[in-house]
Design a protein around this motif. Sequence first.
Motif, PDB file in Angstrom:
ATOM      1  N   ALA A 340       2.699   8.818  -6.591  1.00  0.00           N
ATOM      2  CA  ALA A 340       2.323   8.805  -8.005  1.00  0.00           C
ATOM      3  C   ALA A 340       1.625  10.096  -8.425  1.00  0.00           C
ATOM      4  O   ALA A 340       1.843  10.591  -9.540  1.00  0.00           O
ATOM      5  CB  ALA A 340       1.422   7.605  -8.282  1.00  0.00           C
ATOM      6  N   TRP A 341       0.783  10.648  -7.555  1.00  0.00           N
ATOM      7  CA  TRP A 341      -0.044  11.776  -7.951  1.00  0.00           C
ATOM      8  C   TRP A 341       0.397  13.118  -7.363  1.00  0.00           C
ATOM      9  O   TRP A 341       0.360  14.133  -8.049  1.00  0.00           O
ATOM     10  CB  TRP A 341      -1.504  11.528  -7.548  1.00  0.00           C
ATOM     11  CG  TRP A 341      -2.168  10.432  -8.324  1.00  0.00           C
ATOM     12  CD1 TRP A 341      -1.755   9.883  -9.504  1.00  0.00           C
ATOM     13  CD2 TRP A 341      -3.368   9.752  -7.960  1.00  0.00           C
ATOM     14  NE1 TRP A 341      -2.616   8.908  -9.903  1.00  0.00           N
ATOM     15  CE2 TRP A 341      -3.630   8.791  -8.977  1.00  0.00           C
ATOM     16  CE3 TRP A 341      -4.249   9.835  -6.889  1.00  0.00           C
ATOM     17  CZ2 TRP A 341      -4.727   7.939  -8.946  1.00  0.00           C
ATOM     18  CZ3 TRP A 341      -5.356   8.998  -6.852  1.00  0.00           C
ATOM     19  CH2 TRP A 341      -5.596   8.057  -7.865  1.00  0.00           C
ATOM     20  N   PHE A 342       0.761  13.125  -6.090  1.00  0.00           N
ATOM     21  CA  PHE A 342       0.930  14.396  -5.386  1.00  0.00           C
ATOM     22  C   PHE A 342       2.370  14.748  -5.037  1.00  0.00           C
ATOM     23  O   PHE A 342       2.732  15.922  -5.015  1.00  0.00           O
ATOM     24  CB  PHE A 342       0.074  14.408  -4.113  1.00  0.00           C
ATOM     25  CG  PHE A 342      -1.345  13.993  -4.345  1.00  0.00           C
ATOM     26  CD1 PHE A 342      -2.128  14.661  -5.267  1.00  0.00           C
ATOM     27  CD2 PHE A 342      -1.900  12.915  -3.667  1.00  0.00           C
ATOM     28  CE1 PHE A 342      -3.442  14.274  -5.515  1.00  0.00           C
ATOM     29  CE2 PHE A 342      -3.200  12.521  -3.902  1.00  0.00           C
ATOM     30  CZ  PHE A 342      -3.983  13.193  -4.830  1.00  0.00           C
ATOM     31  N   ALA A 343       3.195  13.749  -4.754  1.00  0.00           N
ATOM     32  CA  ALA A 343       4.568  14.037  -4.324  1.00  0.00           C
ATOM     33  C   ALA A 343       5.525  14.206  -5.502  1.00  0.00           C
ATOM     34  O   ALA A 343       6.620  14.738  -5.337  1.00  0.00           O
ATOM     35  CB  ALA A 343       5.067  12.929  -3.399  1.00  0.00           C
ATOM     36  N   VAL A 382       4.451  24.370  -2.470  1.00  0.00           N
ATOM     37  CA  VAL A 382       3.135  25.000  -2.356  1.00  0.00           C
ATOM     38  C   VAL A 382       2.249  24.554  -3.513  1.00  0.00           C
ATOM     39  O   VAL A 382       1.048  24.284  -3.329  1.00  0.00           O
ATOM     40  CB  VAL A 382       3.265  26.535  -2.313  1.00  0.00           C
ATOM     41  CG1 VAL A 382       1.884  27.194  -2.335  1.00  0.00           C
ATOM     42  CG2 VAL A 382       4.034  26.973  -1.076  1.00  0.00           C
ATOM     43  N   LEU A 383       2.817  24.429  -4.702  1.00  0.00           N
ATOM     44  CA  LEU A 383       2.046  23.952  -5.846  1.00  0.00           C
ATOM     45  C   LEU A 383       1.558  22.525  -5.638  1.00  0.00           C
ATOM     46  O   LEU A 383       0.445  22.170  -6.054  1.00  0.00           O
ATOM     47  CB  LEU A 383       2.882  24.035  -7.119  1.00  0.00           C
ATOM     48  CG  LEU A 383       3.194  25.449  -7.630  1.00  0.00           C
ATOM     49  CD1 LEU A 383       4.184  25.388  -8.784  1.00  0.00           C
ATOM     50  CD2 LEU A 383       1.929  26.176  -8.055  1.00  0.00           C
ATOM     51  N   ARG A 387      -2.166  21.133  -5.743  1.00  0.00           N
ATOM     52  CA  ARG A 387      -2.492  19.964  -6.569  1.00  0.00           C
ATOM     53  C   ARG A 387      -3.368  18.990  -5.790  1.00  0.00           C
ATOM     54  O   ARG A 387      -4.371  18.491  -6.311  1.00  0.00           O
ATOM     55  CB  ARG A 387      -1.194  19.270  -6.980  1.00  0.00           C
ATOM     56  CG  ARG A 387      -1.362  18.020  -7.809  1.00  0.00           C
ATOM     57  CD  ARG A 387      -0.027  17.285  -7.931  1.00  0.00           C
ATOM     58  NE  ARG A 387       1.018  18.102  -8.521  1.00  0.00           N
ATOM     59  CZ  ARG A 387       2.295  17.726  -8.587  1.00  0.00           C
ATOM     60  NH1 ARG A 387       2.679  16.559  -8.091  1.00  0.00           N
ATOM     61  NH2 ARG A 387       3.194  18.508  -9.141  1.00  0.00           N
ATOM     62  N   TYR A 388      -3.001  18.747  -4.548  1.00  0.00           N
ATOM     63  CA  TYR A 388      -3.729  17.800  -3.695  1.00  0.00           C
ATOM     64  C   TYR A 388      -5.169  18.255  -3.488  1.00  0.00           C
ATOM     65  O   TYR A 388      -6.124  17.485  -3.658  1.00  0.00           O
ATOM     66  CB  TYR A 388      -3.004  17.670  -2.360  1.00  0.00           C
ATOM     67  CG  TYR A 388      -3.664  16.776  -1.348  1.00  0.00           C
ATOM     68  CD1 TYR A 388      -3.864  15.421  -1.609  1.00  0.00           C
ATOM     69  CD2 TYR A 388      -4.064  17.276  -0.109  1.00  0.00           C
ATOM     70  CE1 TYR A 388      -4.456  14.590  -0.665  1.00  0.00           C
ATOM     71  CE2 TYR A 388      -4.658  16.452   0.835  1.00  0.00           C
ATOM     72  CZ  TYR A 388      -4.847  15.111   0.547  1.00  0.00           C
ATOM     73  OH  TYR A 388      -5.438  14.301   1.487  1.00  0.00           O
ATOM     74  N   LEU A 432       3.070  13.069   3.562  1.00  0.00           N
ATOM     75  CA  LEU A 432       3.096  12.164   2.420  1.00  0.00           C
ATOM     76  C   LEU A 432       3.375  12.912   1.111  1.00  0.00           C
ATOM     77  O   LEU A 432       3.993  12.367   0.191  1.00  0.00           O
ATOM     78  CB  LEU A 432       1.758  11.423   2.313  1.00  0.00           C
ATOM     79  CG  LEU A 432       1.507  10.337   3.377  1.00  0.00           C
ATOM     80  CD1 LEU A 432       0.050   9.892   3.357  1.00  0.00           C
ATOM     81  CD2 LEU A 432       2.442   9.149   3.161  1.00  0.00           C
ATOM     82  N   ILE A 433       2.931  14.167   1.043  1.00  0.00           N
ATOM     83  CA  ILE A 433       3.152  14.968  -0.164  1.00  0.00           C
ATOM     84  C   ILE A 433       4.567  15.535  -0.216  1.00  0.00           C
ATOM     85  O   ILE A 433       5.237  15.490  -1.255  1.00  0.00           O
ATOM     86  CB  ILE A 433       2.127  16.122  -0.234  1.00  0.00           C
ATOM     87  CG1 ILE A 433       0.711  15.570  -0.396  1.00  0.00           C
ATOM     88  CG2 ILE A 433       2.446  17.083  -1.383  1.00  0.00           C
ATOM     89  CD1 ILE A 433      -0.374  16.613  -0.197  1.00  0.00           C
TER      90      ILE A 433
END
Length: 717
Positions: A340-343, A382-383, A387-388, A432-433
């Motif tokens: 939801a947030w990182f991938a 890389v972005l 973000r993570y 996971l990302i």
Amino acid sequence: MIQTSLVSDLIGRLLSAKTQASMVSLLRKEERPPVTKAISADVKAHVSVLTKHLAENRPSEAIATAMAMIFLDPDHAISCMRRKGVLRASRYGYRGSLIDRVAKAVLGARDVFAISPDRIAYLESVKALSCLAGNAQTLREQIEATVRARRSTVLKTVLVLVNNLFYHAWINDHDASSLDSRRYSSEEYAEAASFILHIYASMFPVDGMSFAHVDTDALGKNAIVYERLLIAAIRLAKLREAEQLIDGLPYRADREGGEITISSIDPDVERAVRLGFIQQQTQAFIRQFHLQEADQPISIQTLIDTGFGNGSFDNLLEIKDHPVRRLILMMPKIPAVFDAWFATDELFRDEIQMLMELDVDHFGTFDDLVFPITDQISSLDVLKVQRYFKFISCAYQRRLEDIQDLVEREELTLTSTLLAIPHDAMVEQMRLILGNEDKAREVIELLKMVPRDGHLDLQYRPFVDIGDFYMIAPHVVAVSNLVRNTIVANGRRSTAIGSKDLMVHSVTEALRSAGFEVESDLNAKIAGQNLELDIVARRDDALILLECKNAYHPVSVHEMRNSWEHIRSSAKQLDKRQDILVDPSNQSQLFKRLGWKVSSKCTVHTGIVIANRVFHGASLNGHPIRQAHELINVLKSGRIAARNGPKEESLSFWLGPDFQTADLTRYLGPKSIASDQLAVLDARSWRYSIGSRELAFSSYVLDMVKFDKEMRERYKS
């Protein structure tokens, strides 16, 4: 048959002469053999021998080796020394007296060596700069003493302090004293922290114990200790910059009393560098301004603020009291949260801002900014990593804002905001990302810093490998131009450019739209010689030869040197191409080869076209250096913006209402808008205290009011 080394033989005879005067006397009687490839290779091979003598402080051997190398192949020998940085005091713990003796020995017998004037100027610069070495050695010893006294706390503390500067968007004061902490930018502090890590690694093993503790008084009574430590490291970094400038760029050092001044040999070079940095910042600002006006996605900071504001992140961080009081992130490591947030490939505002920074040096569409860095890793990957870590950093800092007690907040900042992530956990988090373990391991490898390696820079390789853990300053990861830095650090620029150089394509299409006949990537045999050119164009009686170099905007002297080497290479190529194509018969051959109508003799104009703006406006060997976007603007619109009070005006620098060939040839000449812009800059020196002496950089600044006024006076609306 074993070939005798002429350099080694001459070194042996010079050492037998015992004294320096006797060495010179021997060389005066020596017959210099013609320079051959074998001699040049022999001279180059002895660079490492000279380096070893300097490192081990062997004066006679160092002087004899330098003299032998320079006697047998003067310019090549000194060129090799410069390229390898052999005469930098920083390589030898700032023991500069022997370097000074070597330079003096050669300069004292310059007539024997037949050294060209530019090599003499270089040795004089080495001599001038070496007088700072003793003061620099004292500074380094002070750093070492602090590191030794605070071995268990210094690394973690310094990284936390620098991370804090990045989070709070530190704004520095350029006009402050060089001994004032307000003088320096967060990037300069990051470089200082990297240097302190390097010094620590030269003294002790870098392992888990190196980062086990933090100085909880570092924001209080001990703040001055770390302030002085970081400022000392920055001042030494400035001296290393000076060494790199005289080694790899057309700069020199001059001594007057206790002040050593670094300046460009051609003033236009330093003017072009300064204006390039100003223009780069302006272009980035313009893009950020347009982003603010657009309806864009939320930022990570907004996501964090919203989550804390509505209570959904109440349990994201908890305070633990053992082994030290600190905040602990409790984010569940489950795929749904990461998806939801990182991938997700959906961009946050932060990533769009990062891509806009890349766009300043870019020549395609916005979508082209997502590109492969390796076979597996893309710029978007890389972005996502950034973000993570920005999410984590903002979450910690937002939670800290809720703590009312200032002392407790400062202590928790120091104990909590630097991350220690076990190797296996890092792989799992990256998996996971990014979706699979192979990509996870590769991105870690791209971003990993091994402290025992030579060059350390937190903004290029921010995952500090300390054995079982990675130590990470998360906001340094979050806000660095990490896509660009990863490409540069890992030598992946050609992969990022791809099979089709968009810069060459953009310039080619702009020339074509302006009415030129154009060919790119030319490879032809003319007058019996292979002729390779990035772009050749013709309109009216002008033949345009362009060499293109697509490098990122340099952010360090090391990167500036690489850019300058590309420019030097282009100048040498253009020298040869120009010599061939000034001949009308060779022009006719070329035109036939290209299928162009054979015409009367054309006047040849050359140019070195670069992707970034550093060196734009300068020239080398008579070849103008021009930035690609600026060149395209000359061909397409011929307009620049200038302010008249609150009003912005669009000024035309074309000779008439429509583009003429003369607009381009004038732009590639010595009296162009590029040279007009350089002429507006005002001289300014930046000084740094190195003990009892001062290091000064002779440079330039831009007065925007003056700039706009002069542009309005020279060009029409």
